[in-house]
Structure formats: C-alpha cells, structure tokens
Scaffold this motif. Structure first.
Motif, PDB file in Angstrom:
ATOM      1  N   ARG A   1     -26.598  12.348  -2.581  1.00 44.78           N
ATOM      2  CA  ARG A   1     -25.770  13.305  -3.304  1.00 44.78           C
ATOM      3  C   ARG A   1     -24.312  12.852  -3.375  1.00 44.78           C
ATOM      4  O   ARG A   1     -23.666  12.956  -4.407  1.00 44.78           O
ATOM      5  CB  ARG A   1     -25.876  14.684  -2.649  1.00 44.78           C
ATOM      6  N   ARG A   2     -23.798  12.341  -2.274  1.00 40.40           N
ATOM      7  CA  ARG A   2     -22.397  11.923  -2.258  1.00 40.40           C
ATOM      8  C   ARG A   2     -22.170  10.772  -3.239  1.00 40.40           C
ATOM      9  O   ARG A   2     -21.168  10.754  -3.965  1.00 40.40           O
ATOM     10  CB  ARG A   2     -21.974  11.510  -0.850  1.00 40.40           C
ATOM     11  N   ALA A   3     -23.091   9.838  -3.268  1.00 38.15           N
ATOM     12  CA  ALA A   3     -22.945   8.700  -4.175  1.00 38.15           C
ATOM     13  C   ALA A   3     -22.990   9.156  -5.632  1.00 38.15           C
ATOM     14  O   ALA A   3     -22.210   8.677  -6.473  1.00 38.15           O
ATOM     15  CB  ALA A   3     -24.043   7.671  -3.912  1.00 38.15           C
ATOM     16  N   LEU A   4     -23.891  10.095  -5.939  1.00 35.52           N
ATOM     17  CA  LEU A   4     -23.973  10.611  -7.302  1.00 35.52           C
ATOM     18  C   LEU A   4     -22.693  11.353  -7.666  1.00 35.52           C
ATOM     19  O   LEU A   4     -22.151  11.181  -8.776  1.00 35.52           O
ATOM     20  CB  LEU A   4     -25.181  11.535  -7.449  1.00 35.52           C
ATOM     21  N   ASN A   5     -22.189  12.172  -6.758  1.00 38.78           N
ATOM     22  CA  ASN A   5     -20.932  12.880  -7.012  1.00 38.78           C
ATOM     23  C   ASN A   5     -19.792  11.904  -7.274  1.00 38.78           C
ATOM     24  O   ASN A   5     -18.948  12.124  -8.147  1.00 38.78           O
ATOM     25  CB  ASN A   5     -20.578  13.781  -5.833  1.00 38.78           C
ATOM     26  N   ASN A   6     -19.771  10.816  -6.525  1.00 38.90           N
ATOM     27  CA  ASN A   6     -18.707   9.826  -6.708  1.00 38.90           C
ATOM     28  C   ASN A   6     -18.758   9.213  -8.106  1.00 38.90           C
ATOM     29  O   ASN A   6     -17.721   8.984  -8.734  1.00 38.90           O
ATOM     30  CB  ASN A   6     -18.823   8.721  -5.652  1.00 38.90           C
TER      31      ASN A   6
ATOM     32  N   SER B   1     -32.521  21.036  -7.126  1.00 42.04           N
ATOM     33  CA  SER B   1     -31.817  20.171  -6.181  1.00 42.04           C
ATOM     34  C   SER B   1     -32.249  18.724  -6.390  1.00 42.04           C
ATOM     35  O   SER B   1     -33.295  18.441  -6.986  1.00 42.04           O
ATOM     36  CB  SER B   1     -32.110  20.606  -4.750  1.00 42.04           C
ATOM     37  N   LEU B   2     -31.449  17.819  -5.893  1.00 43.17           N
ATOM     38  CA  LEU B   2     -31.772  16.402  -5.994  1.00 43.17           C
ATOM     39  C   LEU B   2     -32.973  16.052  -5.119  1.00 43.17           C
ATOM     40  O   LEU B   2     -33.185  16.674  -4.072  1.00 43.17           O
ATOM     41  CB  LEU B   2     -30.581  15.559  -5.545  1.00 43.17           C
TER      42      LEU B   2
ATOM     43  N   ILE C   1     -25.889   5.559 -11.953  1.00 48.23           N
ATOM     44  CA  ILE C   1     -26.713   6.759 -11.778  1.00 48.23           C
ATOM     45  C   ILE C   1     -28.182   6.376 -11.654  1.00 48.23           C
ATOM     46  O   ILE C   1     -28.890   6.842 -10.746  1.00 48.23           O
ATOM     47  CB  ILE C   1     -26.504   7.736 -12.950  1.00 48.23           C
ATOM     48  N   SER C   2     -28.633   5.523 -12.536  1.00 52.13           N
ATOM     49  CA  SER C   2     -30.035   5.118 -12.537  1.00 52.13           C
ATOM     50  C   SER C   2     -30.461   4.518 -11.206  1.00 52.13           C
ATOM     51  O   SER C   2     -31.551   4.820 -10.689  1.00 52.13           O
ATOM     52  CB  SER C   2     -30.283   4.113 -13.661  1.00 52.13           C
ATOM     53  N   ASN C   3     -29.613   3.685 -10.623  1.00 50.37           N
ATOM     54  CA  ASN C   3     -29.964   2.991  -9.383  1.00 50.37           C
ATOM     55  C   ASN C   3     -30.097   3.923  -8.188  1.00 50.37           C
ATOM     56  O   ASN C   3     -30.653   3.532  -7.148  1.00 50.37           O
ATOM     57  CB  ASN C   3     -28.924   1.907  -9.084  1.00 50.37           C
ATOM     58  N   LEU C   4     -29.608   5.157  -8.311  1.00 48.03           N
ATOM     59  CA  LEU C   4     -29.720   6.122  -7.210  1.00 48.03           C
ATOM     60  C   LEU C   4     -31.077   6.821  -7.193  1.00 48.03           C
ATOM     61  O   LEU C   4     -31.448   7.426  -6.184  1.00 48.03           O
ATOM     62  CB  LEU C   4     -28.611   7.173  -7.326  1.00 48.03           C
TER      63      LEU C   4
ATOM     64  N   GLY D   1     -36.663  16.827 -16.218  1.00 44.43           N
ATOM     65  CA  GLY D   1     -36.448  17.949 -17.121  1.00 44.43           C
ATOM     66  C   GLY D   1     -35.548  19.040 -16.608  1.00 44.43           C
ATOM     67  O   GLY D   1     -35.358  20.044 -17.296  1.00 44.43           O
ATOM     68  N   LYS D   2     -34.975  18.859 -15.428  1.00 42.49           N
ATOM     69  CA  LYS D   2     -34.103  19.892 -14.868  1.00 42.49           C
ATOM     70  C   LYS D   2     -32.726  19.313 -14.554  1.00 42.49           C
ATOM     71  O   LYS D   2     -32.591  18.137 -14.220  1.00 42.49           O
ATOM     72  CB  LYS D   2     -34.732  20.487 -13.603  1.00 42.49           C
ATOM     73  N   VAL D   3     -31.717  20.173 -14.656  1.00 44.33           N
ATOM     74  CA  VAL D   3     -30.351  19.739 -14.388  1.00 44.33           C
ATOM     75  C   VAL D   3     -30.161  19.548 -12.890  1.00 44.33           C
ATOM     76  O   VAL D   3     -30.369  20.469 -12.109  1.00 44.33           O
ATOM     77  CB  VAL D   3     -29.334  20.774 -14.915  1.00 44.33           C
ATOM     78  N   VAL D   4     -29.768  18.339 -12.509  1.00 45.89           N
ATOM     79  CA  VAL D   4     -29.498  18.069 -11.087  1.00 45.89           C
ATOM     80  C   VAL D   4     -28.017  17.838 -10.833  1.00 45.89           C
ATOM     81  O   VAL D   4     -27.578  17.885  -9.677  1.00 45.89           O
ATOM     82  CB  VAL D   4     -30.308  16.859 -10.576  1.00 45.89           C
ATOM     83  N   ALA D   5     -27.244  17.606 -11.887  1.00 42.46           N
ATOM     84  CA  ALA D   5     -25.803  17.421 -11.716  1.00 42.46           C
ATOM     85  C   ALA D   5     -25.119  17.545 -13.071  1.00 42.46           C
ATOM     86  O   ALA D   5     -25.667  17.136 -14.098  1.00 42.46           O
ATOM     87  CB  ALA D   5     -25.509  16.053 -11.106  1.00 42.46           C
TER      88      ALA D   5
END
Length: 485
Positions: free
Chosen positions: A137-142, A130-131, A455-458, A168-172
């Motif tokens: 999460r909403r901002a990343l999804n956008n 999870s993030l 993405i980085s800024n989140l 090292g893990k998939v978050v999205a």
C-alpha cells in the motif's frame, strides 16, 4: 545611414506582417479555442472561470492566446471570445451534449432548438475494495502521490486524477485540489477509443455492415469512380485510410486545428480530404478518421435524433456512465476524435469493458472477438504499435533503445491516449485498469510509461486458466465474480 533606414523599414514590415498574421490566422483559432475550452471547463467540468482560463486555456500554451479576451455568461451558459473586438466566436452549453462552437446568437438559438431530450442514466457506481494482501500500500501511495506532485516551482505536470481498478473495483484514486470523483474531465483522443466502442456496439446490435465493407459516405459513393468509395471501416479505425491529413497542433493552419476550431462540420472537412496513398497500405495517425466514422454513424442512424442518442443508448446507459458526454460540431456531428468528457471512474469503465472482453453485467455488449481485433496490429504492420483506435505500446517501449523513458510494462497491455496527457491503460494479465487525466502540455513533465510500470509491478499476475477449463461467472458493477460451487 541608408542601411539603418533599411533595417528600420524591415522591422516595421516584419511587425506589420506579424500583426496581419495574428488577425488573419491566429486570432480566429485563438478565439474559437478559448471559447470552446473555457465553455467545456466551466459548464461541463464545473471549474471556476479563473482556473478554466489560466490553466485550461493559457497554461504552457501559445503566449498569443493571452491577447484573446473572453466573456462568460453564466446565466445563458455561453462563452464568447475575441481579439480586440475582431474574430468573435461563441461556445454554448447544452445538456447531454456539452459545449459547441457558434458564430452568433442566431446559431446559438438553432443549436438549442436541436438539443435532444435524453432520459437520465441510472447510477451504477463502481465498487471499491481493499488492496490484495501482497500489494504494498505504501509503495502504491508513493506512486500516486508522485503523479500528483509538482517537481518544480512552476506547475507543469498538473495531474488532475489518477485511478486504479483491480478486478473491476477501485483500489486507489487521487484527485487534484478542486477536482473530485464527481468531476468530468476531457479525454481528448481517448474519444477515438470510445468511438471504436460505439462502432462495436452497432455491430453487436446489427446496426451496421461488416467492418471490412466500404464505409457509407454519401459524398464518396455519389461520385462515379471516386477511389475513396473503397475505404473501409477497418481502414479508418486502423488509421490506414490513405486520406491526406495534417495532425500538427502547433500549426494554426493544420488540418486538425482547422477541423476542430474553424470548420463548421468536422466530419464534412475530413470527408473532403483527397487520397495521398492507397487505402490500407500506410499507417498515418490523424483525427480526421474518427470524424468520418462519426458521419458514417449519422448516415446509418436514419434520423438526426437517433444519431444524437447513439452514444448514450448504446454505451453510456449500459455502463451507467452518468457523467459522459461527447460534444458536437456546429453542424451537429459528434466530434469523435477529441471532445468527450467523463469522470475518472466513468473513463475507467471503458477500460474495464475491454478487460472483460466486451461483457458487462453478464451481457455481451461488444461482438465476440472485438477486443482482440481492436488490440491487434494490422497485417503487415512493421511497427505494431497501433490496433484499431487503441495503442499497443507507449513511448519508450523499444528495449533496444537506450531511452530513459523505458520501463517494463506487461506485453498484453494496451492504451487509450489523448492530448495533454490523458490515458487509460488496460493490463489483462494483472486485471488492472489505470486512468490518468491532467493538463500536461510538456511531454517531459510526466513519464506515463514509468507511472504505469510502477503500478503494474506492484500487482501479481493473474493465474492462467487452462483453455479447456470452463469458467463460470458473472459481471457485477464492472467486477468479475466466479462461482465457488
């Protein structure tokens, strides 16, 4: 009336010249390009033939490619292409090696007989998580949904995969219709960064000399006084070999197009180029350099069979990259500049290996200092935008330039980039790896800098560890875990 006749004759001559030019110069390239790209899209990427033709071959490309006729043989796993029956080329699929161009059925048979048997790679999937609580999460999804979206009626962006690793893990991750986490996709020039990694693996295993030594190329060393014999591995990795090479994809007669789609040996073609500047002095990005390094790896490997297993045994197997293949030219040399395919998750493993300073599952795969070397500019580099087969900035990065592409990305970020908008972004200060793959032929259709910056800024910065504080830990499935004792 004489001027009307002259204009008419002139138009006829122009038309005849265009037709002649098509059959002499464009048709051979068009047939080879269509056969190779369709073969890879169908038999490596697993796409339907209609999509492979309409999207991978034709979309936003030269309209003259529509004059090339293609035929897919699903049973024999080949694709043929020709222009009105002339200039016919083939591409054949081989397990573990993807698709290779061929001139005729006899050459197809020879290629199949030279296919090595490679033991399957054991699965080593990346973990998901999870993030972090502080990431919106909403901002990343956008951001991800915007990357997959098409702003206009006619598709131009064509993002096929977008993936984010954190620690090292998939978050999205997001995929286009018909594409999944199991779909291998082409990386084009990302392959250059992977070949850098294979060179690093060979150094770690003691299979090659120092990178500042002259590269082992028989044609250069066998000729007394050949100035090319002084070119080093480092100079090739940094695109400072001094060799003449034209990297103009729009020109069917350019070196890069001829090398990839006409010449029987990509490596041999690149090796044959003369010097145009003193080795080490001038940065000139080109696809010939990694193919010369491919020839050098072949010379260092002893046998052809050993050479053809180098990527798998040195890199893909340790990282569990089941989907990865690097394709060869008709002479059996890996096209180290351009022709690798892998799933978004397997491409991400390359970035994660560099994020972890070349360590994977507790084992050092790359020499200590290799990542720093690869992501540092050459001495006296006035621009500082390129390391050793890794980019150190993205377009629009000059803060003094009033450029709409400008968006702030952490200074420690580095990038593998490829044709059609492929990219791997590594940001150590954020513990992020970002992968974006697609078929984006119009540069303005997708703003990679903004995508990475958004993405980085989140994500929060990783707390700095004091230099004198030892860190215990291990690497498990690509993720760093630290001891709590």
């Amino acid at each position: 009336m004489h001027w009307i006749k002259a204009i008419f004759i002139g138009l006829i001559l122009i038309g005849l010249s265009t037709v002649a030019g098509f059959f002499i110069w464009l048709a051979p390239v068009g047939a080879a390009y269509s056969a190779k790209i369709m073969c890879s899209a169908i038999f490596v990427n697993g796409l339907p033939s209609t999509r492979a033709h309409e999207e991978d071959v034709l979309a936003d490309n030269n309209a003259l490619l529509s004059l090339i006729t293609t035929n897919v043989d699903l049973r024999n796993q080949t694709v043929s292409a020709h222009a009105f029956g002339f200039r016919k080329r083939f591409a054949v699929y081989r397990p573990n090696l993807g698709c290779t161009l061929a001139d005729d059925q006899a050459q197809i048979a020879r290629l199949r007989n030279a296919t090595p048997v490679i033991k399957p790679i054991a699965p080593a999937p990346l973990l998901t998580t999870s993030l972090p609580a502080e990431v919106d999460r909403r901002a990343l999804n956008n951001v991800l949904f915007d990357a997959m979206d098409e702003p206009g009626v006619i598709p131009e962006r064509r993002t096929r995969a977008a993936l984010v690793l954190h620690r090292g893990k998939v978050v999205a991750e997001r995929y286009a219709e018909g594409i999944s986490a199991e779909t291998p996709l082409p990386g084009w020039s990302i392959t250059k960064s992977v070949w850098n990694t294979i060179i690093g693996r060979m150094r770690q295993e003691g299979l090659m000399p120092d990178i500042h030594d002259p590269v082992l190329i028989n044609e250069w060393q066998s000729q007394t006084g050949d100035p090319r014999a002084t070119i080093t591995y480092d100079q090739l990795l940094r695109m400072r070999s001094g060799l003449e090479f034209s990297e103009a994809y729009w020109n069917p007669l350019s070196d890069v197009v001829q090398m990839l789609f006409i010449e029987p040996a990509a490596a041999g073609f690149a090796v044959s180029k003369p010097l145009e500047s003193t080795p080490g002095e001038v940065f000139s990005y080109n696809s010939g350099a990694p193919n010369i390094l491919s020839a050098a790896v072949r010379n260092l490997s002893g046998s052809r069979a050993t050479y053809l297993t180098r990527p798998t045994e040195l890199l893909f197997r340790p990282l569990g990259m089941q989907s990865a293949v690097i394709e060869t030219d008709p002479e059996g040399y890996f096209v180290a500049s351009s022709f690798m395919h892998a799933t978004a998750r397997d491409w991400a493993k390359i970035g994660q290996l560099y994020l972890q300073d070349g360590v994977w599952n507790g084992e050092r795969l790359l020499p200590k200092g290799w990542v720093s070397y690869s992501t540092s500019p050459a001495e006296n580099d006035p621009d500082g935008i390129y390391g050793a087969s890794w980019w150190l900035d993205l377009p629009g990065g000059n803060e003094d330039d009033d450029n709409s592409n400008h968006a702030k990305i952490p200074d420690d970020a580095f990038f593998a980039r490829g044709h059609d908008g492929q990219s791997i972004t590594v940001i150590p200060s954020k513990e992020l790896v970002i992968v974006r793959l697609g078929i984006t032929r119009k540069r303005e259709a997708f703003n990679l800098r903004k995508f990475v910056a958004d993405i980085s800024n989140l994500f929060p910065d990783t707390p700095a560890v004091p230099d004198d504080l030892p860190v215990e830990g291990a690497v498990i499935d690509g993720a760093i875990t630290t001891s709590t004792d």
